[in-house]
Design a protein around this motif. Sequence first.
Motif, PDB file in Angstrom:
ATOM      1  N   LEU A  65      84.989  21.870  -8.775  1.00 63.90           N
ATOM      2  CA  LEU A  65      83.415  21.822  -8.441  1.00 63.90           C
ATOM      3  C   LEU A  65      82.641  20.809  -9.270  1.00 63.90           C
ATOM      4  CD1 LEU A  65      80.768  22.495  -6.723  1.00 63.90           C
ATOM      5  CD2 LEU A  65      80.593  24.657  -8.081  1.00 63.90           C
ATOM      6  N   LEU A  66      83.056  21.225 -10.692  1.00 63.10           N
ATOM      7  CA  LEU A  66      82.501  20.309 -11.947  1.00 63.10           C
ATOM      8  C   LEU A  66      82.742  18.937 -11.777  1.00 63.10           C
ATOM      9  CD1 LEU A  66      80.818  21.001 -14.294  1.00 63.10           C
ATOM     10  CD2 LEU A  66      82.891  20.804 -15.597  1.00 63.10           C
ATOM     11  N   GLN A  67      84.119  18.794 -11.164  1.00 58.91           N
ATOM     12  CA  GLN A  67      84.440  17.039 -11.109  1.00 58.91           C
ATOM     13  C   GLN A  67      83.667  16.675 -10.010  1.00 58.91           C
ATOM     14  OE1 GLN A  67      85.671  14.049 -11.966  1.00 58.91           O
ATOM     15  NE2 GLN A  67      87.216  15.327 -13.079  1.00 58.91           N
ATOM     16  N   PHE A  68      83.396  17.494  -8.919  1.00 58.98           N
ATOM     17  CA  PHE A  68      82.877  16.865  -7.710  1.00 58.98           C
ATOM     18  C   PHE A  68      81.358  16.684  -8.044  1.00 58.98           C
ATOM     19  CE2 PHE A  68      80.788  17.420  -3.535  1.00 58.98           C
ATOM     20  CZ  PHE A  68      81.304  16.283  -2.937  1.00 58.98           C
ATOM     21  N   THR A  69      80.677  17.703  -8.622  1.00 61.04           N
ATOM     22  CA  THR A  69      79.427  17.413  -8.775  1.00 61.04           C
ATOM     23  C   THR A  69      78.734  16.659  -9.860  1.00 61.04           C
ATOM     24  OG1 THR A  69      78.941  19.631 -10.027  1.00 61.04           O
ATOM     25  CG2 THR A  69      78.687  19.449  -7.708  1.00 61.04           C
ATOM     26  N   ASP A  70      79.604  16.801 -10.930  1.00 60.46           N
ATOM     27  CA  ASP A  70      79.168  16.213 -12.221  1.00 60.46           C
ATOM     28  C   ASP A  70      80.189  15.040 -12.869  1.00 60.46           C
ATOM     29  OD1 ASP A  70      77.434  18.436 -12.105  1.00 60.46           O
ATOM     30  OD2 ASP A  70      77.359  18.570 -14.289  1.00 60.46           O
ATOM     31  N   LYS A  71      81.537  14.749 -11.988  1.00 59.99           N
ATOM     32  CA  LYS A  71      82.526  14.003 -12.732  1.00 59.99           C
ATOM     33  C   LYS A  71      82.849  14.253 -14.191  1.00 59.99           C
ATOM     34  CE  LYS A  71      81.126  10.308  -9.519  1.00 59.99           C
ATOM     35  NZ  LYS A  71      81.123  11.047  -8.548  1.00 59.99           N
ATOM     36  N   ARG A  72      83.241  15.664 -14.258  1.00 63.67           N
ATOM     37  CA  ARG A  72      83.570  16.050 -15.632  1.00 63.67           C
ATOM     38  C   ARG A  72      84.889  16.967 -15.444  1.00 63.67           C
ATOM     39  NH1 ARG A  72      80.458  19.330 -18.564  1.00 63.67           N
ATOM     40  NH2 ARG A  72      78.729  20.152 -17.049  1.00 63.67           N
ATOM     41  N   GLN A  80      86.521  20.323 -17.510  1.00 65.91           N
ATOM     42  CA  GLN A  80      86.321  21.299 -18.589  1.00 65.91           C
ATOM     43  C   GLN A  80      87.569  21.986 -18.787  1.00 65.91           C
ATOM     44  OE1 GLN A  80      85.591  23.844 -20.948  1.00 65.91           O
ATOM     45  NE2 GLN A  80      83.386  23.840 -19.982  1.00 65.91           N
ATOM     46  N   PRO A  81      88.247  21.746 -20.071  1.00 68.93           N
ATOM     47  CA  PRO A  81      89.678  22.108 -20.390  1.00 68.93           C
ATOM     48  C   PRO A  81      89.749  23.568 -20.644  1.00 68.93           C
ATOM     49  CG  PRO A  81      88.681  20.895 -22.142  1.00 68.93           C
ATOM     50  CD  PRO A  81      87.620  20.816 -21.112  1.00 68.93           C
ATOM     51  N   VAL A  82      88.539  24.369 -21.049  1.00 64.91           N
ATOM     52  CA  VAL A  82      88.680  25.547 -21.306  1.00 64.91           C
ATOM     53  C   VAL A  82      88.549  26.496 -19.959  1.00 64.91           C
ATOM     54  CG1 VAL A  82      87.680  27.505 -22.811  1.00 64.91           C
ATOM     55  CG2 VAL A  82      88.146  25.111 -23.760  1.00 64.91           C
ATOM     56  N   HIS A  83      89.221  27.559 -19.868  1.00 68.20           N
ATOM     57  CA  HIS A  83      88.864  28.411 -18.763  1.00 68.20           C
ATOM     58  C   HIS A  83      87.678  29.214 -18.883  1.00 68.20           C
ATOM     59  CE1 HIS A  83      90.507  31.735 -15.525  1.00 68.20           C
ATOM     60  NE2 HIS A  83      89.446  31.269 -15.282  1.00 68.20           N
ATOM     61  N   ASP A  84      86.539  29.015 -18.280  1.00 67.57           N
ATOM     62  CA  ASP A  84      85.327  29.849 -18.298  1.00 67.57           C
ATOM     63  C   ASP A  84      85.214  30.556 -17.082  1.00 67.57           C
ATOM     64  OD1 ASP A  84      83.336  29.562 -20.024  1.00 67.57           O
ATOM     65  OD2 ASP A  84      82.918  27.588 -19.305  1.00 67.57           O
ATOM     66  N   LEU A  85      85.929  31.881 -17.158  1.00 65.44           N
ATOM     67  CA  LEU A  85      86.016  32.626 -16.169  1.00 65.44           C
ATOM     68  C   LEU A  85      84.816  32.889 -15.468  1.00 65.44           C
ATOM     69  CD1 LEU A  85      88.359  34.910 -15.895  1.00 65.44           C
ATOM     70  CD2 LEU A  85      86.773  36.506 -16.398  1.00 65.44           C
ATOM     71  N   THR A  86      84.769  32.626 -14.170  1.00 61.44           N
ATOM     72  CA  THR A  86      83.407  32.912 -13.260  1.00 61.44           C
ATOM     73  C   THR A  86      83.381  34.161 -12.981  1.00 61.44           C
ATOM     74  OG1 THR A  86      84.081  30.652 -12.272  1.00 61.44           O
ATOM     75  CG2 THR A  86      82.555  32.187 -10.873  1.00 61.44           C
ATOM     76  N   ILE A  87      81.879  34.728 -13.221  1.00 55.17           N
ATOM     77  CA  ILE A  87      81.783  36.026 -12.960  1.00 55.17           C
ATOM     78  C   ILE A  87      80.939  35.839 -11.773  1.00 55.17           C
ATOM     79  CG2 ILE A  87      80.391  37.875 -14.101  1.00 55.17           C
ATOM     80  CD1 ILE A  87      82.467  37.281 -15.831  1.00 55.17           C
ATOM     81  N   GLU A  92      96.906  17.702  -2.102  1.00 54.55           N
ATOM     82  CA  GLU A  92      97.146  18.147  -3.492  1.00 54.55           C
ATOM     83  C   GLU A  92      96.074  17.284  -4.330  1.00 54.55           C
ATOM     84  OE1 GLU A  92     101.883  19.569  -3.924  1.00 54.55           O
ATOM     85  OE2 GLU A  92     101.568  17.553  -4.812  1.00 54.55           O
ATOM     86  N   ALA A  93      95.683  18.022  -5.216  1.00 59.61           N
ATOM     87  CA  ALA A  93      94.351  17.245  -5.984  1.00 59.61           C
ATOM     88  C   ALA A  93      94.572  17.617  -7.389  1.00 59.61           C
ATOM     89  CB  ALA A  93      93.221  17.841  -5.412  1.00 59.61           C
ATOM     90  N   SER A  94      93.712  17.111  -8.259  1.00 63.01           N
ATOM     91  CA  SER A  94      93.662  17.336 -10.012  1.00 63.01           C
ATOM     92  C   SER A  94      92.216  17.216 -10.357  1.00 63.01           C
ATOM     93  CB  SER A  94      94.513  16.316 -10.514  1.00 63.01           C
ATOM     94  OG  SER A  94      94.229  16.439 -12.011  1.00 63.01           O
ATOM     95  N   ALA A  95      91.750  18.352 -10.712  1.00 55.94           N
ATOM     96  CA  ALA A  95      90.467  18.600 -11.156  1.00 55.94           C
ATOM     97  C   ALA A  95      90.423  17.724 -12.272  1.00 55.94           C
ATOM     98  CB  ALA A  95      89.937  19.826 -11.279  1.00 55.94           C
ATOM     99  N   ARG A  96      91.633  17.655 -13.117  1.00 58.58           N
ATOM    100  CA  ARG A  96      91.533  16.982 -14.512  1.00 58.58           C
ATOM    101  C   ARG A  96      91.406  15.509 -14.416  1.00 58.58           C
ATOM    102  NH1 ARG A  96      94.593  15.388 -19.264  1.00 58.58           N
ATOM    103  NH2 ARG A  96      96.672  15.571 -18.006  1.00 58.58           N
ATOM    104  N   THR A  97      92.233  14.984 -13.506  1.00 52.06           N
ATOM    105  CA  THR A  97      92.294  13.108 -13.207  1.00 52.06           C
ATOM    106  C   THR A  97      91.315  13.033 -12.128  1.00 52.06           C
ATOM    107  OG1 THR A  97      93.831  13.268 -11.594  1.00 52.06           O
ATOM    108  CG2 THR A  97      94.820  13.352 -13.921  1.00 52.06           C
TER     109      THR A  97
END
Length: 211
Positions: A23-30, A32-39, A147-152
């Motif tokens: 989602l962050l890659q799609f909306t902000d083109k960024r 996030q390497p750290v797992h920010d657990l969604t609550i 298949e996708a990559s949120a990183r690349t």
Amino acid sequence: MSYDYLFKYIIIGDTGVGKSCLLLQFTDKRFQPVHDLTIGVEFGARMVNIEGRPIKLQIWDTAGQESFRSITRSYYRGAAGALLVYDITRRETFNHLASWLEDARQHANPNMTIMLIGNKSDLAHRRAVSREEGEQFAKENGLLFLEASARTAQHVEEAFIKTAARILQKIEEGVYDVSNESSGIKLGYQRGQGAPGARDASVTRNAGCCN
Ligand SMILES: Nc1nc2c(ncn2[C@@H]2O[C@H](COP(=O)(O)OP(=O)(O)OP(=O)(O)O)[C@@H](O)[C@H]2O)c(=O)[nH]1
Ligand SMILES: [Mg+2]
């Protein structure tokens, strides 16, 4: 910004598969390497253009942890599209897909469009699920697949946009009944119709269901 349609999406799948990162890659083109657990549930939105039509995507990013499952279930209804995500490096996240689909069958509109995503394609050297297995699962269950990559960012745009294109196609095929709000589709405010400021009161064109 005005749009022809608003489509609601949910993103589902096991914890840690990369839902929030997609989602962050799609909306902000960024990334996030750290797992920010969604609550509970987080939210994002972006405009896309499909066949020259402006479409707003309103996206609910759900928590994959088992303890949030009942909250997640309450977001299925009212979604026109779902991204069902697994991690190609963790076999168990692929094995759990059937249980996610079962939840979707019970709680979502029967015609919801589902895109299966094998995420973390950048980690091919640690792959535990082949592309063919992903394709096969999608085919057997009537899902779109990438298949996708949120990183690349590989195939991230495509995942969201191909889902929207499929929903639009179903609208054009008349699959939707225009009176049901739970389809996850809203007709945009039409310039020249209705009073200024009446946007929120615009016709909710829902598609009887759902696709
Ligand atoms: N290498 C690689 N790491 C990724 C990718 N996508 C996500 N990650 C990493 O995987 C971890 C989990 O990502 P999240 O997006 O927080 O996972 P989630 O599915 O939202 O997890 P929950 O919120 O707990 O359900 C993070 O450390 C991300 O940096 C990817 O495409 N490639
Ligand atoms: Mg998350």
